[in-house]
Design a protein around this motif. Sequence first.
Motif, mmCIF file in Angstrom:
data_model
loop_
_atom_site.group_PDB
_atom_site.id
_atom_site.type_symbol
_atom_site.label_atom_id
_atom_site.label_comp_id
_atom_site.label_asym_id
_atom_site.label_seq_id
_atom_site.Cartn_x
_atom_site.Cartn_y
_atom_site.Cartn_z
ATOM 1 N N PRO A 248 1.564 3.708 4.467
ATOM 2 C CA PRO A 248 0.218 3.303 4.891
ATOM 3 C C PRO A 248 -0.698 4.512 5.070
ATOM 4 O O PRO A 248 -0.312 5.503 5.677
ATOM 5 C CB PRO A 248 0.473 2.604 6.236
ATOM 6 N N PHE B 246 -4.722 1.124 2.936
ATOM 7 C CA PHE B 246 -3.741 0.402 2.130
ATOM 8 C C PHE B 246 -2.436 1.186 2.123
ATOM 9 O O PHE B 246 -2.336 2.285 2.696
ATOM 10 C CB PHE B 246 -4.240 0.143 0.702
ATOM 11 N N THR B 247 -1.433 0.632 1.469
ATOM 12 C CA THR B 247 -0.128 1.277 1.361
ATOM 13 C C THR B 247 0.062 1.778 -0.065
ATOM 14 O O THR B 247 -0.154 1.037 -1.025
ATOM 15 C CB THR B 247 0.998 0.300 1.730
ATOM 16 N N HIS C 52 -0.747 -1.805 -2.103
ATOM 17 C CA HIS C 52 -0.394 -2.976 -1.299
ATOM 18 C C HIS C 52 -1.101 -2.933 0.057
ATOM 19 O O HIS C 52 -1.631 -1.910 0.469
ATOM 20 C CB HIS C 52 1.120 -3.036 -1.087
ATOM 21 N N ASP C 53 -1.078 -4.093 0.732
ATOM 22 C CA ASP C 53 -1.630 -4.214 2.089
ATOM 23 C C ASP C 53 -3.077 -3.749 2.148
ATOM 24 O O ASP C 53 -3.492 -3.044 3.079
ATOM 25 C CB ASP C 53 -0.790 -3.408 3.096
ATOM 26 N N GLU D 247 -10.777 -8.822 -0.371
ATOM 27 C CA GLU D 247 -9.574 -9.456 -0.920
ATOM 28 C C GLU D 247 -9.911 -10.376 -2.085
ATOM 29 O O GLU D 247 -9.197 -10.395 -3.106
ATOM 30 C CB GLU D 247 -8.853 -10.239 0.175
ATOM 31 N N SER E 184 -6.793 -3.398 2.899
ATOM 32 C CA SER E 184 -7.713 -3.815 3.951
ATOM 33 C C SER E 184 -8.960 -2.949 3.889
ATOM 34 O O SER E 184 -9.014 -1.974 3.131
ATOM 35 C CB SER E 184 -7.060 -3.699 5.334
#
Length: 254
Positions: free
Chosen positions: A47, A40-41, A33-34, A85, A36
């Motif tokens: 994180p 990420f997480t 997740h998250d 993304e 970038s």
Amino acid sequence: TKTKLPTLEGLLDTLNNLEALSQDLLIKPVDIHDLSINGFTLPNLGPVQLTDAASIQLASRIGIPGSVFGWLKENQPEEAQKVLEARWYGHYLPAKKDSELLIRARDLDGLKVRAVLTNRYGIIDSRDVVAAAIAALPNHLTNTAIGGMRADAWLDPVSGRVSVKGILNENVSGTEKDPHSWGICISNDECGGGSAVMDLLYNRIFCTNQFTGLGLGKRRQTHLLGKEGIEGFNDRVNDWLGSQIQNRRSSFES
């Protein structure tokens, strides 16, 4: 000032210490997740940052040319984020959400992801390669400082990439005017940058090329280990290196 190069045993101690700071996880892409360009997480870790090399590796893995992504990240980070993304959510995740990625992380000044690999990657850590060499060599050589005119030994503590090239025992055979000595060449990358390689070195001071006779039978192992795993790799190194030095043991131990 000339710095004394390490021994194989000293190098192994350093690699073991780095291993204590490391984590490997098999993660489904859908559980990341998250995302970038910088991190990420992850489940159970939270994180985490990506090293520059790992972020480029991730981009390449999902279909973005690494050289393009690297340039965008450095010069146009917002555009790099959009491209990442778009590729991740629009193409990669729908096709690969139930597959697994091997995430290699290491805690040096903060936990960082150092590699994003497929679950087919067979882990051969640099400590495995050095330990296999130590197990196969005569005992007194493993605690001998690596030397020679063109000796080199270095380690990247984040990626685990290691390179060793040098003489382990000076003037072991030959004549007084033309002494011979033997050494070893080791290289490995823990983050998908190349095979584990081991070779013997043969040195004659009389020659202008300090490292000659390298065609002694290089041993190379890709990071696809097969069913026997790392134990099989250790056995192959021991058999190979043992056969290489069997006829030269008197020279090593003189």
